[in-house]
Structure formats: C-alpha cells, structure tokens
Design a protein around this motif. Structure first.
Motif, short mmCIF file in Angstrom:
data_model
loop_
_atom_site.label_atom_id
_atom_site.label_comp_id
_atom_site.label_asym_id
_atom_site.label_seq_id
_atom_site.Cartn_x
_atom_site.Cartn_y
_atom_site.Cartn_z
N ASN A 11 66.61 36.64 35.94
CA ASN A 11 67.21 37.70 36.76
C ASN A 11 68.39 37.21 37.58
O ASN A 11 69.05 38.02 38.24
CB ASN A 11 66.15 38.29 37.70
N ILE A 12 68.66 35.91 37.56
CA ILE A 12 69.81 35.38 38.30
C ILE A 12 71.04 35.41 37.40
O ILE A 12 70.93 35.48 36.16
CB ILE A 12 69.54 33.94 38.79
N PRO A 13 72.24 35.37 37.98
CA PRO A 13 73.46 35.36 37.17
C PRO A 13 73.53 34.16 36.24
O PRO A 13 73.12 33.05 36.59
CB PRO A 13 74.58 35.30 38.21
N LEU A 14 74.07 34.39 35.05
CA LEU A 14 74.26 33.33 34.06
C LEU A 14 75.73 33.24 33.69
O LEU A 14 76.37 34.24 33.36
CB LEU A 14 73.43 33.61 32.81
N ILE A 15 76.26 32.01 33.75
CA ILE A 15 77.61 31.71 33.29
C ILE A 15 77.49 31.04 31.93
O ILE A 15 76.67 30.14 31.76
CB ILE A 15 78.35 30.78 34.27
N ALA A 16 78.31 31.45 30.96
CA ALA A 16 78.23 30.88 29.62
C ALA A 16 79.47 30.07 29.29
O ALA A 16 80.60 30.50 29.54
CB ALA A 16 78.05 31.98 28.58
N ASP A 17 79.25 28.92 28.72
CA ASP A 17 80.31 28.10 28.17
C ASP A 17 80.73 28.73 26.84
O ASP A 17 79.99 28.66 25.86
CB ASP A 17 79.80 26.67 27.96
N CYS A 18 81.88 29.36 26.83
CA CYS A 18 82.36 30.04 25.62
C CYS A 18 83.45 29.26 24.91
O CYS A 18 84.28 29.83 24.19
CB CYS A 18 82.84 31.45 25.96
N ASP A 19 83.48 27.95 25.14
CA ASP A 19 84.41 27.06 24.44
C ASP A 19 85.84 27.59 24.53
O ASP A 19 86.31 27.88 25.60
CB ASP A 19 83.95 26.86 22.99
N THR A 20 86.52 27.74 23.41
CA THR A 20 87.91 28.19 23.40
C THR A 20 88.03 29.71 23.28
O THR A 20 89.14 30.22 23.19
CB THR A 20 88.66 27.56 22.21
N GLY A 21 86.89 30.40 23.27
CA GLY A 21 86.92 31.83 22.98
C GLY A 21 86.88 32.10 21.49
O GLY A 21 86.97 33.24 21.06
N TYR A 22 86.79 30.99 20.71
CA TYR A 22 86.59 31.04 19.25
C TYR A 22 87.79 31.60 18.50
O TYR A 22 87.63 32.26 17.47
CB TYR A 22 85.30 31.80 18.92
N GLY A 23 88.98 31.28 18.98
CA GLY A 23 90.18 31.69 18.24
C GLY A 23 91.33 32.00 19.18
O GLY A 23 91.45 31.43 20.27
N ASN A 24 92.17 32.95 18.76
CA ASN A 24 93.33 33.32 19.56
C ASN A 24 92.98 34.41 20.56
O ASN A 24 91.81 34.68 20.82
CB ASN A 24 94.49 33.74 18.64
N ALA A 25 93.99 35.05 21.13
CA ALA A 25 93.75 36.05 22.16
C ALA A 25 92.90 37.21 21.65
O ALA A 25 92.07 37.76 22.39
CB ALA A 25 95.09 36.58 22.69
N LEU A 26 93.07 37.60 20.41
CA LEU A 26 92.27 38.68 19.84
C LEU A 26 90.79 38.28 19.78
O LEU A 26 89.90 39.08 20.09
CB LEU A 26 92.77 39.05 18.46
N ASN A 27 90.53 37.04 19.37
CA ASN A 27 89.15 36.55 19.32
C ASN A 27 88.56 36.47 20.73
O ASN A 27 87.37 36.76 20.93
CB ASN A 27 89.09 35.18 18.65
N VAL A 28 89.38 36.08 21.69
CA VAL A 28 88.92 36.01 23.08
C VAL A 28 88.50 37.39 23.57
O VAL A 28 87.47 37.54 24.24
CB VAL A 28 90.02 35.43 23.98
N MET A 29 89.25 38.41 23.21
CA MET A 29 88.89 39.77 23.63
C MET A 29 87.54 40.18 23.06
O MET A 29 86.72 40.79 23.74
CB MET A 29 89.99 40.74 23.22
#
Length: 287
Positions: A76-94
């Motif tokens: 129930n507490i906030p979770l921050i996730a390591d999302c690496d590079t966002g898995y690609g370019n700006a579109l992948n980040v979105m």
C-alpha cells in the motif's frame, strides 16, 4: 490519495527519504511491514531473481512490468520503478509511462544510457546524447498527463564523460520537466558535494551500492549535503543471497536443517503473507 500524490507529499517534507530496493512481492511486503514509506524496484534485483542474469539489458519491458505490476498490488506504500532507458526512443518512453500509470506506480526512473544498458556501477557504460534524453524526459512528462507520476531523470555520464558533463546533463533534464535528479555513481564525497552545490533547489538522489563506486555515507551526512532520496537498491538482495547460500551449504554438509540459525518462525511467516486473513475469508464462503 494516489501513490504518486503520497510520494509528492513526502518529497515536499524537509526530511530525507530512505528507500530500500526490492525485487519481488515478499521483499516489498517486508519493507512496508518494517515501516518504510516508499519502496523502489531494482532492475538489477529483478534481472537476477527472475532471469538469473546480470543487469546487462537482458530484462525486457514486458518482464519488468510483469514483476513490478504484482509488487504494486502487494503493498500500500508508494513504489518507484527502475524503468532503465524507457526501452527505446521517446515513443517507447511514452508507452512505458502510460503502462506505469496504469499499474499504479508512484514514480519511475529513466536513464540516459545506450541500450542495452548496464548496472550503473559496472564498467563500460555508454550514454546517448543529452538532447535525445531531454526529449525522452519531455515525452515522459507529456505521457503522464494529470496522473502525478514522479519522473526521476538519471544520468550515467559521470563514468564515460566526467562529472562536469553529468551536471550539465542534469540541468538539461530538470529543464525538460523531470521532478527529481539522479546522477549515478559519483566517486567521492567531494563529487557528492559538487552535485549538491550545483542543484540547491532540486530533489537529488544518492544511490548507495555496497562495494560500488559511490562512498557509503550516513543518512544524516547526505541530508546535510542536500540530498533528498537515498536508494539502497541491492542491500536486501545481497543479504538474502548470503543467507540462502549459508542455508544451502548447511543442508548439503549436514543433511538436515537441525541447528540451522537465522530462520523466520513459520507462524510469523504466515502472518506476513496474510494466511490468517485468507483463512477467515475462506470460512465465510464455506457452505
């Protein structure tokens, strides 16, 4: 109140936030039970525990969200996730950001390494251009909409390009809309001081990897310097690995678990994972 709003409230408080790294639901539940107000997933830990592989970019977005999504449901507490590079370019980040919002994450970390990335304390890292990653941060800010998702911009430029370049990139990423700045793997107390002095009004991350490149300092020392968040991403993973190794050695050598120390009581473990609660619910539906 959403978990992202809870995280933003914690960021607004004067106290530093100590955040343990987790890699599965059990470790996350222990963090919550111990009284920490935020947890963070470790890409290193998830890669090691789910794939048995190092943090070398082997973990896909699908595999990461499979693990992280279940962790968010278990606490129930906030979770921050390591999302690496966002898995690609700006579109992948979105796409990554929209998935993060959908599963209820409070915040995500997006780094400027080339893909496949590496653990921030490994050798041989390479980074994309500052301009490209600033664009990815802008894309993340747009994609989160009104969700309040906290965007933590990470730069790994210190190792390949030097501290001055890392600070320059940090300023660019904050200008692009990041809420928090994470300059990975400074190599001395003096470098930590330089980073803090360069960003007096920005929430800053210190990442403590035992045996890594950044010197180990106390929470009080880092708060005095001006850091807002301290991640301990691998502490639990390494502690558990050491305990399991000792357990298996004992069992192999002794042929039993007699006289094995360090085990949690079975009843306490049942309490931790909610056995009494589910037994009671089960009884309500038994005819």
């Amino acid at each position: 109140m959403s978990t992202s709003q809870k995280l933003r409230e914690l960021l607004a408080r004067p106290e530093i936030i100590v955040i343990p790294g987790v890699y599965d639901c059990l470790s996350a539940k222990l963090v919550e039970q111990t009284g920490f107000e935020v947890a963070a997933t470790s890409g290193f830990g998830i890669a090691a525990s789910t794939l048995g592989l190092p943090d070398y970019g082997f973990l896909t977005a699908t595999e990461m969200f499979y693990s992280v999504g279940r962790i968010t449901q278990s606490i129930n507490i906030p979770l921050i996730a390591d999302c690496d590079t966002g898995y690609g370019n700006a579109l992948n980040v979105m796409r990554t950001v929209k998935d993060a919002v959908q599963i209820g994450l409070a915040g995500i970390i997006l780094e400027d390494q080339e893909w496949p990335k590496k653990c921030g304390h490994f050798e041989g890292k390479r980074v994309i251009s500052m301009h490209e990653h600033a664009g990815k941060i802008r894309a993340a800010v747009e994609a989160r909409g009104d969700s309040g998702l906290v965007i933590i911009a990470r730069t790994d430029a210190r190792a390949p390009l030097g501290l001055e370049e890392a600070i320059k990139r940090g300023k660019s990423y904050i200008n692009a809309g990041a809420d928090v700045l994470f300059i990975e793997a400074p190599q001395s107390v003096a470098e930590l001081q330089t980073i803090a002095a360069a960003f007096p009004h920005v929430p800053l991350v210190a990442n403590i990897v035992e045996g890594g490149k950044t010197p180990e300092m106390t929470t009080a020392e880092l708060q005095k310097l001006g850091f807002k968040i301290i991640f301990f991403p691998l502490t639990a993973l390494m502690a558990v690995t050491e305990v399991m190794s000792a357990c298996f050695r004992h069992l192999k050598e002794q042929g039993s678990t007699a006289n094995l120390t360090g085990l949690m009581n079975f009843q306490d473990f049942q309490e931790l994972i909610g056995v009494p609660k589910y037994l009671q619910i089960e009884k309500e539906y038994i005819v």
